[in-house]
Design a protein around this motif. Structure first.
Motif, PDB file in Angstrom:
ATOM      1  N   PRO A  54      -8.098  13.853  -2.146  1.00  0.00           N
ATOM      2  CA  PRO A  54      -6.439  13.475  -1.178  1.00  0.00           C
ATOM      3  C   PRO A  54      -6.606  13.974   0.368  1.00  0.00           C
ATOM      4  O   PRO A  54      -8.508  14.254   0.575  1.00  0.00           O
ATOM      5  N   ASP A  55      -6.198  12.723   1.369  1.00  0.00           N
ATOM      6  CA  ASP A  55      -6.422  12.819   2.670  1.00  0.00           C
ATOM      7  C   ASP A  55      -5.745  14.043   3.045  1.00  0.00           C
ATOM      8  O   ASP A  55      -6.417  14.743   4.482  1.00  0.00           O
ATOM      9  N   THR A  56      -4.024  14.199   2.696  1.00  0.00           N
ATOM     10  CA  THR A  56      -3.725  15.302   3.514  1.00  0.00           C
ATOM     11  C   THR A  56      -2.658  16.025   2.419  1.00  0.00           C
ATOM     12  O   THR A  56      -2.075  17.476   3.443  1.00  0.00           O
ATOM     13  N   ALA A  57      -2.612  16.162   1.428  1.00  0.00           N
ATOM     14  CA  ALA A  57      -1.360  16.386   0.324  1.00  0.00           C
ATOM     15  C   ALA A  57      -1.927  16.533  -1.433  1.00  0.00           C
ATOM     16  O   ALA A  57      -2.583  16.229  -1.023  1.00  0.00           O
ATOM     17  N   PRO A  58      -1.403  17.593  -1.190  1.00  0.00           N
ATOM     18  CA  PRO A  58      -1.985  17.573  -2.680  1.00  0.00           C
ATOM     19  C   PRO A  58      -1.537  16.483  -3.622  1.00  0.00           C
ATOM     20  O   PRO A  58      -0.688  15.998  -3.915  1.00  0.00           O
ATOM     21  N   ARG A  59      -3.012  16.265  -4.679  1.00  0.00           N
ATOM     22  CA  ARG A  59      -1.971  15.476  -5.511  1.00  0.00           C
ATOM     23  C   ARG A  59      -1.606  15.655  -6.825  1.00  0.00           C
ATOM     24  O   ARG A  59      -1.402  16.217  -7.414  1.00  0.00           O
ATOM     25  N   GLN A  60      -0.520  13.864  -6.730  1.00  0.00           N
ATOM     26  CA  GLN A  60       0.665  14.336  -7.796  1.00  0.00           C
ATOM     27  C   GLN A  60       0.074  14.544  -9.037  1.00  0.00           C
ATOM     28  O   GLN A  60       0.757  15.191 -10.044  1.00  0.00           O
ATOM     29  N   ALA A  61      -1.538  13.364  -9.314  1.00  0.00           N
ATOM     30  CA  ALA A  61      -2.355  14.031 -10.364  1.00  0.00           C
ATOM     31  C   ALA A  61      -1.902  15.268 -10.778  1.00  0.00           C
ATOM     32  O   ALA A  61      -2.143  16.027 -11.792  1.00  0.00           O
ATOM     33  N   ASP A  62      -2.307  16.069 -10.255  1.00  0.00           N
ATOM     34  CA  ASP A  62      -2.825  17.647 -10.194  1.00  0.00           C
ATOM     35  C   ASP A  62      -1.404  18.710 -10.321  1.00  0.00           C
ATOM     36  O   ASP A  62      -0.980  18.820 -11.517  1.00  0.00           O
ATOM     37  N   THR A  78      -5.773  23.043  -7.080  1.00  0.00           N
ATOM     38  CA  THR A  78      -5.798  21.645  -6.872  1.00  0.00           C
ATOM     39  C   THR A  78      -6.728  20.723  -5.975  1.00  0.00           C
ATOM     40  O   THR A  78      -7.682  21.810  -5.022  1.00  0.00           O
ATOM     41  N   THR A  79      -6.872  19.932  -5.825  1.00  0.00           N
ATOM     42  CA  THR A  79      -7.916  18.655  -5.655  1.00  0.00           C
ATOM     43  C   THR A  79      -8.001  19.434  -4.584  1.00  0.00           C
ATOM     44  O   THR A  79      -6.839  19.029  -3.783  1.00  0.00           O
ATOM     45  N   PRO A  80      -9.252  19.564  -3.510  1.00  0.00           N
ATOM     46  CA  PRO A  80      -9.338  19.859  -1.599  1.00  0.00           C
ATOM     47  C   PRO A  80      -9.136  18.364  -1.314  1.00  0.00           C
ATOM     48  O   PRO A  80      -9.566  17.352  -1.757  1.00  0.00           O
ATOM     49  N   VAL A  81      -8.588  17.975  -0.096  1.00  0.00           N
ATOM     50  CA  VAL A  81      -9.163  16.915   0.628  1.00  0.00           C
ATOM     51  C   VAL A  81     -10.290  16.725   1.083  1.00  0.00           C
ATOM     52  O   VAL A  81     -11.584  18.285   0.824  1.00  0.00           O
ATOM     53  N   ARG A  82     -10.287  15.193   0.698  1.00  0.00           N
ATOM     54  CA  ARG A  82     -11.884  15.295   0.950  1.00  0.00           C
ATOM     55  C   ARG A  82     -12.446  15.887   2.670  1.00  0.00           C
ATOM     56  O   ARG A  82     -13.811  16.262   2.439  1.00  0.00           O
ATOM     57  N   ALA A  83     -12.008  16.104   3.580  1.00  0.00           N
ATOM     58  CA  ALA A  83     -12.835  16.181   4.919  1.00  0.00           C
ATOM     59  C   ALA A  83     -12.943  18.202   4.397  1.00  0.00           C
ATOM     60  O   ALA A  83     -13.890  18.523   5.115  1.00  0.00           O
ATOM     61  N   ALA A  84     -12.165  18.683   3.410  1.00  0.00           N
ATOM     62  CA  ALA A  84     -12.848  20.583   3.472  1.00  0.00           C
ATOM     63  C   ALA A  84     -13.886  20.228   3.351  1.00  0.00           C
ATOM     64  O   ALA A  84     -14.531  21.023   2.726  1.00  0.00           O
ATOM     65  N   LEU A  85     -14.208  19.216   1.712  1.00  0.00           N
ATOM     66  CA  LEU A  85     -15.085  19.620   0.903  1.00  0.00           C
ATOM     67  C   LEU A  85     -16.634  19.010   1.535  1.00  0.00           C
ATOM     68  O   LEU A  85     -17.728  19.472   1.211  1.00  0.00           O
ATOM     69  N   ILE A  96      -9.941  23.554   7.278  1.00  0.00           N
ATOM     70  CA  ILE A  96     -10.123  22.254   7.201  1.00  0.00           C
ATOM     71  C   ILE A  96      -8.615  21.982   6.390  1.00  0.00           C
ATOM     72  O   ILE A  96      -7.481  21.395   6.613  1.00  0.00           O
ATOM     73  N   ASN A  97      -9.196  22.849   5.068  1.00  0.00           N
ATOM     74  CA  ASN A  97      -7.703  21.888   3.323  1.00  0.00           C
ATOM     75  C   ASN A  97      -6.374  22.798   4.075  1.00  0.00           C
ATOM     76  O   ASN A  97      -5.431  22.601   3.860  1.00  0.00           O
ATOM     77  N   ARG A  98      -5.788  23.759   5.155  1.00  0.00           N
ATOM     78  CA  ARG A  98      -5.106  24.342   4.934  1.00  0.00           C
ATOM     79  C   ARG A  98      -4.774  23.842   6.537  1.00  0.00           C
ATOM     80  O   ARG A  98      -3.329  23.382   6.316  1.00  0.00           O
ATOM     81  N   GLU A  99      -5.002  23.154   7.557  1.00  0.00           N
ATOM     82  CA  GLU A  99      -4.487  22.811   9.004  1.00  0.00           C
ATOM     83  C   GLU A  99      -3.892  21.278   7.584  1.00  0.00           C
ATOM     84  O   GLU A  99      -3.119  20.919   8.564  1.00  0.00           O
ATOM     85  N   THR A 101      -3.290  20.461   3.739  1.00  0.00           N
ATOM     86  CA  THR A 101      -2.285  20.507   3.624  1.00  0.00           C
ATOM     87  C   THR A 101      -1.446  21.755   3.264  1.00  0.00           C
ATOM     88  O   THR A 101      -0.821  22.066   2.750  1.00  0.00           O
ATOM     89  N   GLY A 102      -1.502  22.711   4.108  1.00  0.00           N
ATOM     90  CA  GLY A 102      -1.608  23.912   4.435  1.00  0.00           C
ATOM     91  C   GLY A 102      -1.383  25.403   3.293  1.00  0.00           C
ATOM     92  O   GLY A 102      -0.956  26.117   2.722  1.00  0.00           O
ATOM     93  N   GLN A 103      -2.508  24.201   2.559  1.00  0.00           N
ATOM     94  CA  GLN A 103      -2.697  25.414   1.136  1.00  0.00           C
ATOM     95  C   GLN A 103      -4.246  26.198   1.772  1.00  0.00           C
ATOM     96  O   GLN A 103      -4.705  24.910   2.189  1.00  0.00           O
ATOM     97  N   GLY A 104      -4.728  27.128   1.140  1.00  0.00           N
ATOM     98  CA  GLY A 104      -6.849  27.168   0.969  1.00  0.00           C
ATOM     99  C   GLY A 104      -7.164  26.933   0.442  1.00  0.00           C
ATOM    100  O   GLY A 104      -6.854  25.687  -0.369  1.00  0.00           O
ATOM    101  N   LEU A 105      -7.769  26.828   0.342  1.00  0.00           N
ATOM    102  CA  LEU A 105      -9.507  27.093  -0.889  1.00  0.00           C
ATOM    103  C   LEU A 105     -10.207  27.791  -1.426  1.00  0.00           C
ATOM    104  O   LEU A 105     -10.789  28.091  -1.132  1.00  0.00           O
ATOM    105  N   SER A 106      -9.930  28.119  -2.822  1.00  0.00           N
ATOM    106  CA  SER A 106     -11.052  29.126  -4.080  1.00  0.00           C
ATOM    107  C   SER A 106     -12.535  28.622  -3.474  1.00  0.00           C
ATOM    108  O   SER A 106     -12.466  27.076  -3.383  1.00  0.00           O
ATOM    109  N   ILE A 107     -13.048  29.434  -3.568  1.00  0.00           N
ATOM    110  CA  ILE A 107     -14.585  29.288  -3.633  1.00  0.00           C
ATOM    111  C   ILE A 107     -14.775  28.916  -4.795  1.00  0.00           C
ATOM    112  O   ILE A 107     -15.852  28.063  -4.844  1.00  0.00           O
TER     113      ILE A 107
END
Length: 225
Positions: A54-62, A78-85, A96-99, A101-107
């Motif tokens: 995804p680019d900016t929001a959680p995927r509907q698939a997830d 929740t699949t991270p956005v490409r920029a975060a990965l 980056i992911n929080r900026e 999508t509004g969500q963090g990113l697990s290790i």
């Protein structure tokens, strides 16, 4: 003769369960490319790994996968956005992911980046149809209801093995995996992926969502079952 392959990540790299009209076999390889080449030609490859970042929001698939499996929904990350990965460190990825999508990113999710990008690169040159699956969604459809016992337990593993066997995916014996770093859950998940791959090949599968989302990378993002 329909030939489909279900794939899951494992400590040794990737494990694949091949399902043909004559039976089931398994193989392990360090890369997805080498794994698939062992079984060519194939009609469908189904893999337990996000396709379409995804680019900016959680995927509907997830989100839909979580709803489909209920109690065991924590198995869907929740699949991270490409920029975060693409960030060089986990801390930068979180920002980056929080900026975006509004969500963090697990290790744990960040730790999958190498395999995510391996699959992303490989799909760009794959000649076989490749779809994303989530094993617990497949098992829920096989059972007719979400499972409530984790596959890390004896009862949970046996329940899933029985469901697959009844559907023509018999995971009995060593399957050629003796001595390899492949867990019971890895083989079960690859088997579930093979079942969904067969449904795709036979035109019986459904996608979550329907139709799939498409992000900037152009890859249809959906979980097939």
């Amino acid at each position: 003769m329909t030939r489909v392959l279900g794939v899951d990540a494992c400590k040794a790299g990737w494990v694949g369960v091949l399902r043909t009209a004559t039976g089931v076999t398994a193989f392990v390889a360090p890369t997805i490319d080498l794994l698939v080449k062992q079984f060519d030609p194939l009609d469908v490859v189904a893999i337990d790994m996000p396709i379409g970042l995804p680019d900016t929001a959680p995927r509907q698939a997830d989100l839909l996968a979580r709803a489909a499996i209920g109690r065991l929904s924590s198995s869907v990350f929740t699949t991270p956005v490409r920029a975060a990965l693409q960030a060089p460190t986990h801390s930068e990825a979180v920002l980056i992911n929080r900026e975006l999508t509004g969500q963090g990113l697990s290790i744990q999710a960040y730790g999958l980046r190498a395999k995510l990008f391996e699959v992303d690169e490989w799909i760009g040159r794959a000649t076989t149809r490749v779809v994303e699956v989530h094993p617990e969604v497949s098992f829920a459809y096989l059972a007719g209801a979400p499972l409530t016992v984790r596959k890390s337990t004896w009862a949970g593993a046996e329940r899933r093995r029985a469901l697959l066997a009844a559907a023509g995916i018999s995971l009995a014996g060593e399957l050629g995996l003796a001595g390899l770093a492949v867990g019971v859950d890895d083989v079960l998940d690859a088997g579930a992926a093979a079942w969904s791959a067969l449904r795709v090949a036979q035109g019986e599968a459904v996608s979550l969502p329907n139709p799939p989302e498409v992000f900037a990378d152009g890859r249809p993002a959906a979980i097939w079952v």
